[in-house]
Design a protein around this motif. Sequence first.
Motif, short mmCIF file in Angstrom:
data_model
loop_
_atom_site.label_atom_id
_atom_site.label_comp_id
_atom_site.label_asym_id
_atom_site.label_seq_id
_atom_site.Cartn_x
_atom_site.Cartn_y
_atom_site.Cartn_z
N MET A 122 86.12 88.45 63.61
CA MET A 122 86.79 88.74 64.87
C MET A 122 85.73 89.18 65.88
SD MET A 122 89.79 91.54 65.59
CE MET A 122 88.78 93.00 65.78
N GLU A 123 85.87 88.65 67.07
CA GLU A 123 84.95 89.02 68.13
C GLU A 123 85.76 89.47 69.36
OE1 GLU A 123 81.28 87.16 70.73
OE2 GLU A 123 81.89 86.19 68.87
N VAL A 124 85.41 90.63 69.88
CA VAL A 124 86.07 91.14 71.08
C VAL A 124 85.37 90.53 72.29
CG1 VAL A 124 86.71 93.19 72.40
CG2 VAL A 124 86.65 93.29 69.89
N ARG A 125 86.16 89.90 73.16
CA ARG A 125 85.62 89.19 74.33
C ARG A 125 85.78 89.97 75.63
NH1 ARG A 125 82.63 84.73 72.88
NH2 ARG A 125 83.56 83.81 71.05
N GLY A 126 86.28 91.19 75.53
CA GLY A 126 86.42 92.01 76.73
C GLY A 126 87.87 92.31 77.04
N ARG A 127 88.05 93.09 78.09
CA ARG A 127 89.37 93.54 78.50
C ARG A 127 89.91 92.64 79.61
NH1 ARG A 127 91.62 96.84 82.38
NH2 ARG A 127 93.47 97.96 81.70
N ASP A 128 91.18 92.29 79.50
CA ASP A 128 91.87 91.52 80.52
C ASP A 128 92.70 92.50 81.33
OD1 ASP A 128 93.43 89.86 82.07
OD2 ASP A 128 94.20 88.69 80.40
N PRO A 129 92.25 92.87 82.53
CA PRO A 129 92.94 93.90 83.30
C PRO A 129 94.37 93.52 83.69
CG PRO A 129 91.08 93.04 84.56
CD PRO A 129 91.06 92.37 83.23
N GLY A 130 94.64 92.24 83.85
CA GLY A 130 95.97 91.80 84.24
C GLY A 130 97.03 92.06 83.18
#
Length: 86
Positions: free
Chosen positions: A1-9
């Motif tokens: 699993m790789e975290v690709r960042g936060r989606d603020p929407g």
Amino acid sequence: MEVRGRDPGTECYRVTHDVDGRTVTALVPERLAADLRLFGSRPSHQMAYVWMAENKDKIEAAIAKLARGKGAPRPPFDQITLIEER
């Protein structure tokens, strides 16, 4: 699993995980990592990443179950959703 960042929407973290030879993208709600004792609290990025690391196996299992169409994962991981990349 790789975290690709936060989606603020969506207030979720975008993660990718390989399931049966394909890369699946999912949204993991940041509220899952929040301190439930503090109503309305939002976790820091560090707190969210630590929580995801601690729950990596459960998150991966939920993503795989959803990707395979095997029903809904157990709470609170039933809040994870799959998204299509364009």
